[in-house]
Write a protein that holds these residues in place. Structure first.
Motif, PDB file in Angstrom:
ATOM      1  N   LEU A 145     -26.718  42.543 -26.912  1.00  0.00           N
ATOM      2  CA  LEU A 145     -27.860  41.714 -27.329  1.00  0.00           C
ATOM      3  C   LEU A 145     -27.873  41.377 -28.813  1.00  0.00           C
ATOM      4  O   LEU A 145     -28.151  40.235 -29.190  1.00  0.00           O
ATOM      5  CB  LEU A 145     -29.161  42.430 -26.942  1.00  0.00           C
ATOM      6  N   HIS A 146     -27.595  42.345 -29.667  1.00  0.00           N
ATOM      7  CA  HIS A 146     -27.675  42.053 -31.110  1.00  0.00           C
ATOM      8  C   HIS A 146     -26.645  41.006 -31.552  1.00  0.00           C
ATOM      9  O   HIS A 146     -27.022  40.023 -32.215  1.00  0.00           O
ATOM     10  CB  HIS A 146     -27.524  43.333 -31.939  1.00  0.00           C
ATOM     11  N   PRO A 147     -25.355  41.166 -31.216  1.00  0.00           N
ATOM     12  CA  PRO A 147     -24.412  40.108 -31.616  1.00  0.00           C
ATOM     13  C   PRO A 147     -24.736  38.754 -30.958  1.00  0.00           C
ATOM     14  O   PRO A 147     -24.622  37.712 -31.586  1.00  0.00           O
ATOM     15  CB  PRO A 147     -23.049  40.639 -31.150  1.00  0.00           C
ATOM     16  N   ILE A 148     -25.172  38.790 -29.694  1.00  0.00           N
ATOM     17  CA  ILE A 148     -25.480  37.518 -29.013  1.00  0.00           C
ATOM     18  C   ILE A 148     -26.632  36.809 -29.734  1.00  0.00           C
ATOM     19  O   ILE A 148     -26.569  35.617 -30.024  1.00  0.00           O
ATOM     20  CB  ILE A 148     -25.796  37.763 -27.516  1.00  0.00           C
ATOM     21  N   ARG A 149     -27.692  37.556 -30.073  1.00  0.00           N
ATOM     22  CA  ARG A 149     -28.814  36.934 -30.807  1.00  0.00           C
ATOM     23  C   ARG A 149     -28.334  36.361 -32.131  1.00  0.00           C
ATOM     24  O   ARG A 149     -28.726  35.266 -32.523  1.00  0.00           O
ATOM     25  CB  ARG A 149     -29.890  37.979 -31.089  1.00  0.00           C
ATOM     26  N   ALA A 150     -27.492  37.126 -32.818  1.00  0.00           N
ATOM     27  CA  ALA A 150     -27.064  36.706 -34.159  1.00  0.00           C
ATOM     28  C   ALA A 150     -26.223  35.418 -34.106  1.00  0.00           C
ATOM     29  O   ALA A 150     -26.315  34.588 -34.997  1.00  0.00           O
ATOM     30  CB  ALA A 150     -26.277  37.833 -34.824  1.00  0.00           C
ATOM     31  N   PHE A 151     -25.414  35.272 -33.069  1.00  0.00           N
ATOM     32  CA  PHE A 151     -24.476  34.136 -33.029  1.00  0.00           C
ATOM     33  C   PHE A 151     -24.928  33.004 -32.108  1.00  0.00           C
ATOM     34  O   PHE A 151     -24.241  31.982 -32.006  1.00  0.00           O
ATOM     35  CB  PHE A 151     -23.069  34.623 -32.619  1.00  0.00           C
ATOM     36  N   GLU A 152     -26.062  33.185 -31.427  1.00  0.00           N
ATOM     37  CA  GLU A 152     -26.459  32.203 -30.408  1.00  0.00           C
ATOM     38  C   GLU A 152     -26.561  30.781 -30.966  1.00  0.00           C
ATOM     39  O   GLU A 152     -26.039  29.830 -30.361  1.00  0.00           O
ATOM     40  CB  GLU A 152     -27.786  32.631 -29.778  1.00  0.00           C
ATOM     41  N   ALA A 153     -27.193  30.626 -32.114  1.00  0.00           N
ATOM     42  CA  ALA A 153     -27.382  29.262 -32.650  1.00  0.00           C
ATOM     43  C   ALA A 153     -26.031  28.624 -32.964  1.00  0.00           C
ATOM     44  O   ALA A 153     -25.807  27.439 -32.673  1.00  0.00           O
ATOM     45  CB  ALA A 153     -28.254  29.325 -33.901  1.00  0.00           C
ATOM     46  N   GLN A 154     -25.133  29.410 -33.542  1.00  0.00           N
ATOM     47  CA  GLN A 154     -23.808  28.859 -33.864  1.00  0.00           C
ATOM     48  C   GLN A 154     -23.050  28.486 -32.589  1.00  0.00           C
ATOM     49  O   GLN A 154     -22.377  27.451 -32.521  1.00  0.00           O
ATOM     50  CB  GLN A 154     -22.989  29.872 -34.668  1.00  0.00           C
ATOM     51  N   LEU A 155     -23.159  29.328 -31.567  1.00  0.00           N
ATOM     52  CA  LEU A 155     -22.461  29.052 -30.303  1.00  0.00           C
ATOM     53  C   LEU A 155     -23.025  27.782 -29.652  1.00  0.00           C
ATOM     54  O   LEU A 155     -22.282  26.963 -29.117  1.00  0.00           O
ATOM     55  CB  LEU A 155     -22.582  30.248 -29.354  1.00  0.00           C
ATOM     56  N   ARG A 156     -24.339  27.630 -29.721  1.00  0.00           N
ATOM     57  CA  ARG A 156     -24.967  26.411 -29.170  1.00  0.00           C
ATOM     58  C   ARG A 156     -24.439  25.160 -29.847  1.00  0.00           C
ATOM     59  O   ARG A 156     -24.258  24.118 -29.224  1.00  0.00           O
ATOM     60  CB  ARG A 156     -26.486  26.441 -29.392  1.00  0.00           C
ATOM     61  N   GLY A 157     -24.201  25.269 -31.144  1.00  0.00           N
ATOM     62  CA  GLY A 157     -23.776  24.105 -31.901  1.00  0.00           C
ATOM     63  C   GLY A 157     -22.286  23.823 -31.812  1.00  0.00           C
ATOM     64  O   GLY A 157     -21.808  22.809 -32.304  1.00  0.00           O
ATOM     65  N   SER A 158     -21.535  24.711 -31.175  1.00  0.00           N
ATOM     66  CA  SER A 158     -20.068  24.596 -31.183  1.00  0.00           C
ATOM     67  C   SER A 158     -19.546  23.426 -30.351  1.00  0.00           C
ATOM     68  O   SER A 158     -18.573  22.782 -30.698  1.00  0.00           O
ATOM     69  CB  SER A 158     -19.454  25.902 -30.668  1.00  0.00           C
TER      70      SER A 158
END
Ligand code: NDP
Length: 263
Positions: A122-135
């Motif tokens: 959960l912690h890494p997913i929350r941290a990177f979610e916005a960047q992954l969405r924008g990829s």
């Protein structure tokens, strides 16, 4: 086959050893940029020096912290964005198993194991979610275990936690679609630091490494007759993380030498 990873950025948690390190190497070999983390700063820094020498310092970012610290994950994500312009694929690999039965697992052990298994996702997913969405090619690929479907009483809380993590990933695959694909690999037994530690603690200290591992494969009745290699798990992770797996989400792939007994 071109995996489409050239100049994309992959983040690998627990990248200083075993399956994580093999994944880092495989991704760099495909032309990706890689950001990796682990808790132990000394080993991570040695690994990063080697990787920078082999693949170029401009393609490697290594930071020492525990994925269980939310703020450290957020800072890492900010650094990845600044250095590489964003993250295309997150491989959630950091962790370890716990050997204990119902009788010898305390409430604190349970809490610790549940925290490790859920929040290392959960912690890494929350941290990177916005960047992954924008990829445009965002993916999350989790390292999980066959224990999720085939629980072992001698690893009672790890098995239960791993089943819960599969449930979490399935929900995320729906909620994060279509911007982010979410998949997992289910490991059987893969030769890594984790098994090296168990080998070093073996009862018969006279037994050679080769014999101990052969005996383990026999006892576990692994159809392919041996433990897996970290590189074999890494190849599956890198494929699922890559744009080449563009229509795969909510899936699980066994890397186990055929040891599962469910269909
Ligand atoms: P290793 O011990 O070789 O590697 C584990 C990596 O994770 C290391 O880099 C370690 O570095 C890092 N790590 C552990 N805890 C944390 C944390 N809290 N925060 C950041 N990094 C962390 O083991 P494997 O390669 O075997 O394990 C990889 C994953 O595969 C683990 O999640 C493991 O549970 C899972 N797995 C492995 C199996 C196997 O047979 N090998 C079977 C089933 C699942 P450091 O200690 O410095 O933090």
């Amino acid at each position: 086959m071109d995996l489409g990873l050239k100049d994309r950025t992959i983040v690998v948690t627990g990248g200083s050893s075993g399956i994580g390190l093999a994944t880092v190497r495989a991704a760099l070999g495909e032309g990706a940029r890689v950001a990796l983390c682990a808790r132990g700063a000394d080993r991570l820094s040695r690994v990063a020096d080697d990787l920078e020498g082999e693949f170029g310092a401009d393609r490697v970012l290594a930071r020492a912290f525990s994925v269980l610290e939310p703020r450290a994950n957020a800072e890492f994500a900010a650094e990845v964005a600044e250095r590489f312009g964003g993250c295309d694929a997150l491989v959630t690999n950091a962790g370890q198993g716990r050997v204990s039965t119902h009788a010898d697992t305390t409430d604190d052990d349970w809490r610790e194991e549940l925290e490790l298994k859920f929040f290392s996702q959960l912690h890494p997913i929350r941290a990177f979610e916005a960047q992954l969405r924008g990829s445009g090619h965002g993916s999350i690929t989790a390292v999980n275990s066959l224990l999720a479907y085939q629980p072992e009483p001698h690893m009672v809380c790890t098995s239960a936690a791993r089943a819960g993590v599969q449930s979490l990933l399935k929900s995320l695959a729906t909620e994060l679609a279509p911007r982010i694909r979410v998949n997992s690999i289910l490991l059987g037994l893969v030769d890594s630091q984790q098994w090296q530690r168990r080998f070093e603690a073996r009862e018969d200290q006279g037994q050679t490494r080769e014999d101990w591992f052969a005996d383990l494969a026999r006892r576990k009745a692994i159809p392919l007759g041996r433990l897996g290699r970290a590189e074999e798990a890494a190849r599956a992770l890198v494929f699922l993380a890559s744009p080449a797996a563009s229509y795969i989400t909510g899936a699980r792939l066994e890397i186990s030498g055929g040891v599962s007994r469910f269909i």
